[in-house]
Design an enzyme around this catalytic site. Structure first.
Site, PDB file in Angstrom:
ATOM      1  N   LYS A  94      -2.085  12.434   2.033  1.00 51.96           N
ATOM      2  CA  LYS A  94      -2.663  12.944   3.336  1.00 51.96           C
ATOM      3  C   LYS A  94      -1.396  13.858   3.448  1.00 51.96           C
ATOM      4  O   LYS A  94      -0.281  14.024   3.003  1.00 51.96           O
ATOM      5  CB  LYS A  94      -2.676  11.918   4.273  1.00 51.96           C
ATOM      6  CG  LYS A  94      -1.318  11.087   4.556  1.00 51.96           C
ATOM      7  CD  LYS A  94      -1.822   9.804   5.375  1.00 51.96           C
ATOM      8  CE  LYS A  94      -0.676   8.810   5.529  1.00 51.96           C
ATOM      9  NZ  LYS A  94      -1.052   7.525   5.678  1.00 51.96           N
ATOM     10  N   SER A 139      -4.867   6.416  11.643  1.00 55.72           N
ATOM     11  CA  SER A 139      -3.396   6.235  11.699  1.00 55.72           C
ATOM     12  C   SER A 139      -2.836   7.764  11.477  1.00 55.72           C
ATOM     13  O   SER A 139      -1.852   7.866  11.079  1.00 55.72           O
ATOM     14  CB  SER A 139      -2.797   5.237  10.633  1.00 55.72           C
ATOM     15  OG  SER A 139      -3.303   5.639   9.512  1.00 55.72           O
ATOM     16  N   ASP A 161       5.160  13.179  10.965  1.00 55.05           N
ATOM     17  CA  ASP A 161       5.965  12.051  10.765  1.00 55.05           C
ATOM     18  C   ASP A 161       7.217  12.255   9.890  1.00 55.05           C
ATOM     19  O   ASP A 161       7.271  13.288   9.376  1.00 55.05           O
ATOM     20  CB  ASP A 161       5.188  10.791  10.363  1.00 55.05           C
ATOM     21  CG  ASP A 161       4.756  11.027   9.012  1.00 55.05           C
ATOM     22  OD1 ASP A 161       4.878  12.020   8.266  1.00 55.05           O
ATOM     23  OD2 ASP A 161       4.720   9.914   8.243  1.00 55.05           O
ATOM     24  N   ARG A 174       9.127  -1.134   0.903  1.00 51.88           N
ATOM     25  CA  ARG A 174       9.513  -0.916   2.080  1.00 51.88           C
ATOM     26  C   ARG A 174      10.273  -1.817   2.529  1.00 51.88           C
ATOM     27  O   ARG A 174       9.779  -2.885   3.165  1.00 51.88           O
ATOM     28  CB  ARG A 174       8.554  -0.276   2.951  1.00 51.88           C
ATOM     29  CG  ARG A 174       8.717   0.741   4.024  1.00 51.88           C
ATOM     30  CD  ARG A 174       7.516   1.069   4.896  1.00 51.88           C
ATOM     31  NE  ARG A 174       6.843   2.395   4.000  1.00 51.88           N
ATOM     32  CZ  ARG A 174       5.708   2.783   4.667  1.00 51.88           C
ATOM     33  NH1 ARG A 174       5.185   2.383   5.870  1.00 51.88           N
ATOM     34  NH2 ARG A 174       5.221   3.909   4.052  1.00 51.88           N
ATOM     35  N   SER A 177       8.275   6.480   5.365  1.00 56.82           N
ATOM     36  CA  SER A 177       7.303   7.260   6.258  1.00 56.82           C
ATOM     37  C   SER A 177       7.668   7.161   7.849  1.00 56.82           C
ATOM     38  O   SER A 177       8.680   7.905   8.319  1.00 56.82           O
ATOM     39  CB  SER A 177       5.788   6.456   5.929  1.00 56.82           C
ATOM     40  OG  SER A 177       4.862   7.225   6.916  1.00 56.82           O
ATOM     41  N   HIS A 178       6.685   6.695   8.576  1.00 54.37           N
ATOM     42  CA  HIS A 178       6.992   6.859  10.110  1.00 54.37           C
ATOM     43  C   HIS A 178       7.984   5.761  10.700  1.00 54.37           C
ATOM     44  O   HIS A 178       8.187   5.730  11.823  1.00 54.37           O
ATOM     45  CB  HIS A 178       5.518   6.820  10.774  1.00 54.37           C
ATOM     46  CG  HIS A 178       4.822   5.740  10.426  1.00 54.37           C
ATOM     47  ND1 HIS A 178       4.387   5.719   9.327  1.00 54.37           N
ATOM     48  CD2 HIS A 178       4.581   4.220  10.852  1.00 54.37           C
ATOM     49  CE1 HIS A 178       3.662   4.306   8.912  1.00 54.37           C
ATOM     50  NE2 HIS A 178       3.973   3.774  10.044  1.00 54.37           N
ATOM     51  N   ASP A 197       7.794  11.602   6.584  1.00 54.68           N
ATOM     52  CA  ASP A 197       7.747  12.281   5.481  1.00 54.68           C
ATOM     53  C   ASP A 197       6.651  13.200   5.384  1.00 54.68           C
ATOM     54  O   ASP A 197       6.448  13.873   4.309  1.00 54.68           O
ATOM     55  CB  ASP A 197       7.520  11.089   4.330  1.00 54.68           C
ATOM     56  CG  ASP A 197       6.201  10.388   4.637  1.00 54.68           C
ATOM     57  OD1 ASP A 197       5.823  10.271   5.740  1.00 54.68           O
ATOM     58  OD2 ASP A 197       5.609   9.903   3.562  1.00 54.68           O
ATOM     59  N   ASP A 243       3.329  13.354   5.980  1.00 52.29           N
ATOM     60  CA  ASP A 243       2.001  13.162   5.757  1.00 52.29           C
ATOM     61  C   ASP A 243       0.943  12.711   6.928  1.00 52.29           C
ATOM     62  O   ASP A 243      -0.075  12.966   6.781  1.00 52.29           O
ATOM     63  CB  ASP A 243       1.772  12.032   4.622  1.00 52.29           C
ATOM     64  CG  ASP A 243       2.234  10.848   4.929  1.00 52.29           C
ATOM     65  OD1 ASP A 243       2.862  10.915   6.125  1.00 52.29           O
ATOM     66  OD2 ASP A 243       2.130   9.941   4.062  1.00 52.29           O
ATOM     67  N   ARG A 244       1.805  12.438   8.101  1.00 53.29           N
ATOM     68  CA  ARG A 244       0.751  12.329   9.251  1.00 53.29           C
ATOM     69  C   ARG A 244       0.872  13.450  10.235  1.00 53.29           C
ATOM     70  O   ARG A 244       1.951  14.205  10.134  1.00 53.29           O
ATOM     71  CB  ARG A 244       1.294  10.967   9.870  1.00 53.29           C
ATOM     72  CG  ARG A 244       1.093   9.760   9.361  1.00 53.29           C
ATOM     73  CD  ARG A 244       1.562   8.726   9.823  1.00 53.29           C
ATOM     74  NE  ARG A 244       1.185   7.584   9.415  1.00 53.29           N
ATOM     75  CZ  ARG A 244       1.021   6.163   9.850  1.00 53.29           C
ATOM     76  NH1 ARG A 244       1.052   6.172  11.102  1.00 53.29           N
ATOM     77  NH2 ARG A 244       0.800   4.930   9.080  1.00 53.29           N
ATOM     78  N   GLU A 263      -7.688   8.726   7.946  1.00 55.97           N
ATOM     79  CA  GLU A 263      -7.530   7.432   8.599  1.00 55.97           C
ATOM     80  C   GLU A 263      -7.459   7.593  10.019  1.00 55.97           C
ATOM     81  O   GLU A 263      -6.865   8.779  10.538  1.00 55.97           O
ATOM     82  CB  GLU A 263      -6.332   6.726   7.804  1.00 55.97           C
ATOM     83  CG  GLU A 263      -6.680   6.527   6.627  1.00 55.97           C
ATOM     84  CD  GLU A 263      -5.458   5.374   5.978  1.00 55.97           C
ATOM     85  OE1 GLU A 263      -5.603   4.293   5.859  1.00 55.97           O
ATOM     86  OE2 GLU A 263      -4.420   5.994   5.619  1.00 55.97           O
ATOM     87  N   THR A 271       0.716  -1.264  -0.040  1.00 57.08           N
ATOM     88  CA  THR A 271       0.004  -0.110   0.094  1.00 57.08           C
ATOM     89  C   THR A 271       0.912   1.426  -0.113  1.00 57.08           C
ATOM     90  O   THR A 271       0.420   2.397  -0.459  1.00 57.08           O
ATOM     91  CB  THR A 271      -1.015   0.028   1.324  1.00 57.08           C
ATOM     92  OG1 THR A 271      -0.258  -0.262   2.324  1.00 57.08           O
ATOM     93  CG2 THR A 271      -2.009  -0.866   1.106  1.00 57.08           C
ATOM     94  N   LYS A 307       8.514   4.656  -3.175  1.00 55.77           N
ATOM     95  CA  LYS A 307       7.144   4.808  -3.840  1.00 55.77           C
ATOM     96  C   LYS A 307       6.942   5.627  -4.949  1.00 55.77           C
ATOM     97  O   LYS A 307       7.588   6.493  -4.900  1.00 55.77           O
ATOM     98  CB  LYS A 307       6.034   5.024  -2.627  1.00 55.77           C
ATOM     99  CG  LYS A 307       6.073   6.325  -2.064  1.00 55.77           C
ATOM    100  CD  LYS A 307       4.914   6.534  -1.216  1.00 55.77           C
ATOM    101  CE  LYS A 307       4.611   7.810  -1.078  1.00 55.77           C
ATOM    102  NZ  LYS A 307       3.212   8.066  -0.489  1.00 55.77           N
TER     103      LYS A 307
HETATM  104  C1  G1P Z   1      -0.493   1.980   8.198  1.00 56.20           C
HETATM  105  C2  G1P Z   1      -1.860   2.645   8.536  1.00 56.20           C
HETATM  106  C3  G1P Z   1      -2.667   3.082   7.351  1.00 56.20           C
HETATM  107  C4  G1P Z   1      -1.691   3.883   6.620  1.00 56.20           C
HETATM  108  C5  G1P Z   1      -0.378   3.329   6.080  1.00 56.20           C
HETATM  109  C6  G1P Z   1       0.668   4.249   5.533  1.00 56.20           C
HETATM  110  O1  G1P Z   1      -0.745   0.869   7.178  1.00 56.20           O
HETATM  111  O2  G1P Z   1      -2.732   1.774   9.244  1.00 56.20           O
HETATM  112  O3  G1P Z   1      -3.767   3.592   7.955  1.00 56.20           O
HETATM  113  O4  G1P Z   1      -2.454   4.385   5.237  1.00 56.20           O
HETATM  114  O5  G1P Z   1       0.311   2.919   7.499  1.00 56.20           O
HETATM  115  O6  G1P Z   1       1.006   5.440   6.114  1.00 56.20           O
HETATM  116  P1  G1P Z   1      -0.738  -0.623   7.754  1.00 56.20           P
HETATM  117  O7  G1P Z   1       0.524  -1.002   8.507  1.00 56.20           O
HETATM  118  O8  G1P Z   1      -1.892  -0.859   9.071  1.00 56.20           O
HETATM  119  O9  G1P Z   1      -1.061  -1.397   6.596  1.00 56.20           O
HETATM  120 ZN    ZN Z   2       4.296   9.345   6.539  1.00 56.82          ZN
END
Ligand code: G1P
Ligand code: ZN
Length: 540
Positions: A376, A365, A277, A22, A113-114, A279, A281-282, A363, A18, A126
């Protein structure tokens, strides 16, 4: 200029999930690993020769090396224009905006990301398409397929590019442009929000602490909050992007932004605490001694959306990912807007945003956004809050409490069970799925099981079906348990269990409210039986 093909062999573990591909830095460090991924992306794209590719990252370890590799490959693959952020930096939302502004063909974003950075940490790659959105599922699958068969990649013999200065360099028929990563994004934010009102808020003595977690948003936040909006110098902490994020886990939540949370709950608490976070986006928001849950924050955005001039008359509808508490639905119902539930992952919002079925999405998250970019956006969310606070003169706590009074309060808790034995998670989910027909009507703890189903999603725009997105267990007492496997683990597997329950009384004890549901969760899922005692457990 020398362009040549390098023979290579596929790796068996290169799948784009998604959030792209990574993996640990050590995995990316294997011979041709990065090159295979990049060439596989290029091989799945059509007619990009002569067009613009944007490249940037969150500054984590391996970023700069990877950028030089990708620039050489992009030149060899005949992109006409390559735009790179100075020092290799570009936040994810800034890339998304830049794709649209520069009408780019697409972008490569280097981030995990985080997830933690550094030599022992994670790295990721990505791809975002020409709308600015992350690659849709089908394209991600195509990248993975190509990775499984790749036998050569294209690169060029050019010197490393100096990324420390803004410049323009012509190499054969490709223009390489090193740009200020902040300015375009900052100007765009100014178009969206009422900077004058926010400036007045700061000049009236309003105090904020923003924690950039030693990641990419530091330079953006210093410029926007301190220089443009007049926040006191020092408002931004951990503001310099570091390759290992200074050892911090750049995930803005109650666990990893603990110092900020402690500050928010201390005597010296500023009016607003916020964090973003790796990058960018959070985001996380805290008022004085008050944590704003991402689901409540999303509902606040819906409630105030049309008060922001940029969105006036443009609130088409909203969407939340399935595990996100349903307070957004309640606000939408009141405002007579459609509210969609999507699988986890930002890419499921793309078509809804583009077709103007929704303007707002988010979301649980700690991610939220609108059509302003197709990702985001952490700083956008914080500016949205600042704008609301400036307009109302109220505190975050007051604003959220008003919302609870109107729509009810949804308590949530998410458990994550991480294991190296990925199969254990599949077994648990398979076992639960096989019990689906027998569960309704069953009494578990103080609840009665009402409806249990596998969450499948049909995109309302394309009719594309996405199956097996988790198991939904609706219980009596307005309670719900949702179970799924994480799609972003860089190794092993993570089981995620999301609990949510709407409160009927106005002031239940938050610490105790979900205990019955937690017991029901253990009874139903028998997590220990399937995952043993070795799984790493965390709860947020
Ligand atoms: C997690 C978060 C999801 C977010 C994704 C990318 O994914 O739950 O909401 O879009 O990171 O930042 P997950 O590890 O749960 O698949
Ligand atoms: Zn991120």
């Amino acid at each position: 200029m020398d362009i040549f093909a390098v023979p290579t062999k596929p790796y068996s573990d290169q799948t784009f999930g998604t959030s792209g591909l990574r993996k640990k830095v050590s995995v990316f460090g294997q011979e041709h690993y990065l090159e295979n991924a990049v060439q596989s992306i290029f091989d799945c794209l059509d007619n990009f020769e002569g067009k613009t590719l944007i490249i940037g990252g969150d500054g984590r370890y391996y970023n700069n090396h990877a950028l030089q590799v990708i620039i050489k490959m992009a030149v060899a693959n005949q992109f006409g224009h390559i735009i790179v952020g100075q020092d290799g930096l570009l936040s994810t939302p800034a890339v998304s905006h830049l794709i649209q502004k520069r009408q780019a063909f697409g972008a490569i974003i280097l981030t995990a990301s985080h997830n933690p950075g550094g030599k022992e940490g994670d790295f990721g790659i990505k791809y975002n398409i020409s709308t600015g959105a992350p690659a849709p599922a089908a394209l991600g699958e195509a990248f993975s397929k190509r990775c499984a068969n790749i036998d050569r990649y294209w690169t060029s013999k050019i010197p490393d590019i100096d990324l420390s200065k803004q410049s323009e360099i012509n190499i054969s028929s490709t223009l390489i442009e090193i740009i200020d990563p902040v300015i375009d994004y900052a100007e765009y934010c100014q178009e969206i929000f009422d900077f004058e009102a926010i400036k007045k808020l700061f000049s009236s003595g309003f105090k904020m602490t923003f924690d950039a977690m030693n990641a990419v948003t530091g330079p953006y936040a210093k410029y926007i909050f301190e220089e443009k909006l007049g926040a006191t110098p020092g408002t931004v902490v951990h503001g310099k992007p570091l390759p290992d994020f200074g050892g911090l886990h750049p995930e803005p939540n109650l666990t990893y932004a603990k110092d900020l949370v402690d500050l928010a709950y201390s005597e010296q608490a500023p009016d607003l605490c916020a964090a973003s976070d790796g990058d960018g986006d959070r985001y996380m928001i805290l008022g004085k001694s008050f944590f704003v849950t991402p689901a409540d924050s999303l509902a606040v955005f819906a409630e105030y959306m049309e008060k922001i001039p940029f969105y006036k008359g443009k609130f088409y509808g909203a969407a939340r990912s399935m595990p996100t508490a349903a307070i957004l639905d309640a606000v939408c119902q009141k405002l007579k807007k459609e509210c969609y539930q999507t699988p986890t992952g930002w890419k499921f919002f793309g078509n809804l945003l583009e077709s103007q079925k929704i303007s707002l999405c988010g979301e649980e998250s700690f991610g939220a956004g609108t059509f302003h970019v197709m990702e985001k956006d952490g700083l956008w969310a914080i500016l949205f809050w600042l704008n609301i606070l400036a307009l109302t003169g109220e505190s975050p706590k007051k604003i959220v409490q008003k919302l609870w009074k109107k729509y009810g309060r949804f308590y949530t808790k998410t458990y994550s069970y991480h294991t190296d034995a990925a199969k254990d998670v599949d077994h648990l989910i398979d076992a639960l799925s096989s019990k689906i027909p027998t569960l309704p009507g069953k009494k578990i703890n103080n609840f009665v099981v009402q409806k249990v189903y596998l969450f499948d999603y049909t995109d309302p725009v394309t009719n594309e079906k996405t199956t097996n997105q988790g198991v939904v267990i609706d219980l009596s007492e307005d309670a719900r348990i949702f179970v799924r496997k994480s799609g972003t683990s860089s190794s092993g597997a993570t089981l995620k269990v999301y609990l949510s329950q709407k409160s009927k009384t106005s002031t239940p004890d938050p610490a105790l409210f979900l205990t019955d549901l937690e017991t029901a969760m253990q009874d139903l899922l028998q997590i220990q039986k399937y995952m043993g005692n070795k799984a790493e457990v965390s709860a947020t």
